[in-house]
Design a protein around this motif. Structure first.
Motif, PDB file in Angstrom:
ATOM      1  N   VAL A  77     101.256  56.765  40.208  1.00  0.00           N
ATOM      2  CA  VAL A  77     100.136  56.328  40.534  1.00  0.00           C
ATOM      3  C   VAL A  77      99.851  54.861  39.736  1.00  0.00           C
ATOM      4  N   GLU A  78     100.039  54.795  38.537  1.00  0.00           N
ATOM      5  CA  GLU A  78      99.897  53.573  37.738  1.00  0.00           C
ATOM      6  C   GLU A  78     101.044  52.704  38.141  1.00  0.00           C
ATOM      7  N   GLU A 119     102.170  52.144  41.145  1.00  0.00           N
ATOM      8  CA  GLU A 119     101.756  51.884  42.359  1.00  0.00           C
ATOM      9  C   GLU A 119     100.616  50.998  42.166  1.00  0.00           C
ATOM     10  N   GLU A 120      99.602  51.352  41.578  1.00  0.00           N
ATOM     11  CA  GLU A 120      98.490  50.175  41.296  1.00  0.00           C
ATOM     12  C   GLU A 120      99.170  48.796  40.746  1.00  0.00           C
ATOM     13  N   THR A 136      95.320  60.612  42.712  1.00  0.00           N
ATOM     14  CA  THR A 136      95.922  60.571  44.054  1.00  0.00           C
ATOM     15  C   THR A 136      94.789  60.600  45.292  1.00  0.00           C
TER      16      THR A 136
END
Length: 693
Positions: A276-277, A279-280, A327
């Motif tokens: 997630v990190e 992707e951000e 998520t």
């Protein structure tokens, strides 16, 4: 046809299961009049000396006079760089150059000037000018571990401090001292933690995650933390971690510390958080991998799930919920269930559950408020000189299962992040931040997992500006020469790299702002790795060589009791390595590293192409979680290692003639590297087969 040198082909490449990999057009050599091929080790160590060899052959055309030219980089070669040859049909010509490997120095920027050596060799034939050549680069591996001397000191007022210099002789060019001065203690500890992560020697999934997550989180501090985390380093680290996660998935979809090993819910949660990190941060994340981890964690939040680490079910479920909440999975039923049973959670689990509530837009609920209260009630605050400071945690972290790497630092880091995300202006937040900084040492927070947790927390709560309100000058004196560092509100951290090992005096000008100084002095001792004596600090490690004499003949055993033992073998001789480790107490995450001499080739019996003599006669006491057969070392990794005595066996074979340094074998805890032990270093002399006759 024999009269063609090259031709074009269109080739189909397939893997071993017959799947098409792709097409390509290229040039391939069919026949050259002369060829020359390298006969070199796969790596080198400083202090090695050997014959750099090329084997030349006549493929077609006349015999007769010829010549060879050799060029080397990173080694010394006193003779033989140009040689006259006599080509003979159907017989190889051996071109030999004696070389010695140099220790690579640091350059002016404090980086290694060289990480590999290279050999280039060209041969010609006088009759028709036919020629061939090769160029080979070999990695340089350490012959012994560098020494690091670290200090963190306060620069109080204008009182100078002295940093001691070297007390033993160092190899020329290997000395490097880095100084950091700041008016923000957090920045100094962050720099120390990042240094620790970037230089850490092992490479399990968690350690890759810790490094990549920290680099992502610290991008906004990149300039302040002085030359760390270039874009290409970050990109490489993130992409390599993506690949490792794919390789480390176990059949149930949990992420393991090593490929092929058992996975863990907590490590899977950290992995999903990293995706997630990343992707951000703009990286493209494999949707299939992300969904696989999500599905595994969805199973883990169920109360009937059975793959938790013993005694850690509540905490692992909390980590799973926190990761899923990042998520967009809100899981209200499971949140309510865990919220009702929060009394069973320790502080870390409570922090993760609070994060899940905040992400699920329930951060102001009565349950979230009770979780915040439980977190703060679990922290001891006391008065010191009229001020409230952190006094520790109520719970004993030693009662946790060590497989999940519990630590005061991680608990405090997660608690700080949870409180910051749920109530940014909470009055106790500065106290927790100061406590996290105080727990930092001269090497960060002591382990990759703890350092990453601290760095992630500090990256959220610290700003880029320091606490200072004035400009301070710091003068660094070494050997009569002075350098000046400037610390100011806009530039709260200053750094200096020196390539000398003398005593250093550091003096700040008068001012009110407190300054913190960190020094790290690294060097390689002058004596080579064969001179390292046995040592024990938690493990006892011994090493024995068993040179095989042939079928039915007992092996010739040599115990490496003393440093510097000379181990003679011939090329093609087979040696069975026997390493014994005595572990006096139950431990987790242990590495047993057996470095090899460059003239010896490891024989992996697990390969389909391994010859019968690759199979050792001795048996491992306990199968390792993961084994790495590399050119320069064989390493065994254990998630758990109960107390006891353990024997390790594998075989090597003499491959290149010369004199080679064999560093000591060692055992160490990967998350507490003060717990370790090593055998004695040795010298391996490999002699060509012709000398046996």
């Amino acid at each position: 046809p024999d009269n063609l040198t090259n031709f074009k082909i269109r080739a189909k490449a397939v893997d071993t299961s017959g799947n098409r990999l792709g097409f390509g057009t290229g040039m391939i050599a069919v026949r050259l009049p002369l060829i020359v091929q390298p006969a070199l080790p796969r790596f080198v160590r400083p202090g090695d000396s050997f014959m750099a060899v090329g084997i030349g052959r006549v493929v077609e055309g006349p015999a007769g006079a010829g010549a060879a030219e050799i060029r080397v980089e990173g080694v010394t070669a006193k003779e033989g760089l140009t040689q006259r040859l006599e080509w003979r049909p159907n017989l190889p010509v051996r071109i030999e150059v004696p070389v010695a490997v140099l220790t690579p120095p640091y350059d002016a920027a404090g980086k290694l000037a060289r990480t590999q050596v290279s050999f280039a060799m060209a041969v010609t034939r006088k009759a028709d000018g036919a020629s061939d050549a090769f160029k080979v680069s070999l990695p340089i591996r350490d012959d012994r571990e560098p020494v690091a001397i670290r200090q963190i000191l306060d620069l109080a007022g204008a009182t100078p401090v002295t940093l001691t210099g070297l007390t033993e002789t160092a190899r020329p060019g290997t000395i490097r001292r880095e100084l950091l001065v700041s008016n923000e203690p957090g920045l100094v500890k962050m720099a120390a933690g990042l240094d620790f992560l970037l230089s850490y020697p092992h490479d399990c999934t968690e350690q890759r995650l810790s490094r990549a997550r920290s680099l992502l989180a610290l991008r906004k501090f990149r300039t302040l933390l002085a030359q760390r985390g270039a874009d290409q380093d970050l990109d490489r680290g993130v992409k390599e971690t993506f690949a490792r996660l794919q390789a480390a998935l176990d059949p149930s979809g949990l992420v393991a510390y090593w490929p092929g090993a058992q996975g863990y819910v907590t490590l899977t949660a950290w992995s999903l958080m990293f995706l997630v990190e990343a992707e951000e941060a703009g990286y493209t994340v494999d949707a299939g991998l992300k969904n696989r981890l999500r599905e595994s964690l969805r199973q883990a939040v169920r109360s009937d799930y059975s793959r938790f680490v013993s005694g850690e079910a509540w905490e692992e479920r909390s980590w799973a919920l926190a990761a899923l909440s990042l998520t967009g999975d809100k899981n209200p039923a499971y949140l309510d269930e865990l919220g009702r049973d929060a009394r069973y959670l320790d502080l870390e689990g409570t922090a993760e559950l609070l994060v899940a509530y905040v992400r699920s837009e329930q951060g102001q609920s009565s349950v979230a408020e009770s979780l915040r209260k439980k977190l703060l009630d679990g922290v001891i605050f006391r008065l010191h000189q009229g001020k409230e400071i952190y006094g520790g945690l109520q719970a004993n972290q030693g009662a946790r299962n060590a497989l999940l790497l519990p630590s005061e630092t991680r608990t405090l880091g997660e608690l700080t992040r949870a409180l910051n995300r749920s109530q940014t202006k909470h009055p106790r937040l500065p106290l927790l931040t100061d406590a996290l900084v105080t727990l930092g040492r001269d090497d960060g927070w002591g382990s990759t997992n703890a350092s990453s947790s601290a760095l992630l927390a500090l990256s959220e709560v610290l700003t880029q500006g320091g606490r200072g309100t004035e400009t301070r000058k710091v003068v660094v004196s070494l050997d009569g020469k002075e350098s000046t560092l400037t610390v100011a509100p806009a530039t709260p951290l200053a750094s200096l790299t020196q390539l000398q090992g003398g005593a250093v005096t550091v003096r700040a000008d008068a001012g009110k702002d407190a300054l913190l100084l960190r020094s790290e002095l690294r060097y390689v001792p002058a004596a080579d790795g064969s001179t390292v004596a046995p040592a024990s600090s938690g493990f006892v490690v011994s090493r024995e060589w068993q040179r095989q004499q042939g079928e039915g003949v007992p092996a010739e055993a040599t115990h490496l009791t003393n440093a510097g033992t000379v181990l003679p073998v011939f090329v093609t001789d087979v040696v069975e390595e026997h390493v014994q480790v005595v572990n006096p107490k139950d431990r987790t995450h242990v590495a047993v590293i057996v470095p090899l001499a460059a003239g010896m080739e490891p024989m992996n019996p697990n390969l389909a192409t391994a010859p019968p003599e690759a199979m050792p006669t001795g048996a491992l006491t306990r199968p390792a979680t993961y084994v790495a057969f590399l050119d320069d070392a064989v390493t065994y990794y254990f998630d758990s290692l109960p107390k006891g005595t353990y024997d390790f066996y594998f075989r090597t074979r003499g491959s290149v003639a010369g004199r080679f340094i064999q560093p000591p074998a060692r055992a160490e805890m990967m998350y507490d590297m003060t717990v370790r032990g090593n055998s004695a270093g040795a010298v391996v002399t490999v002699t060509a087969k012709e000398a046996r006759r």
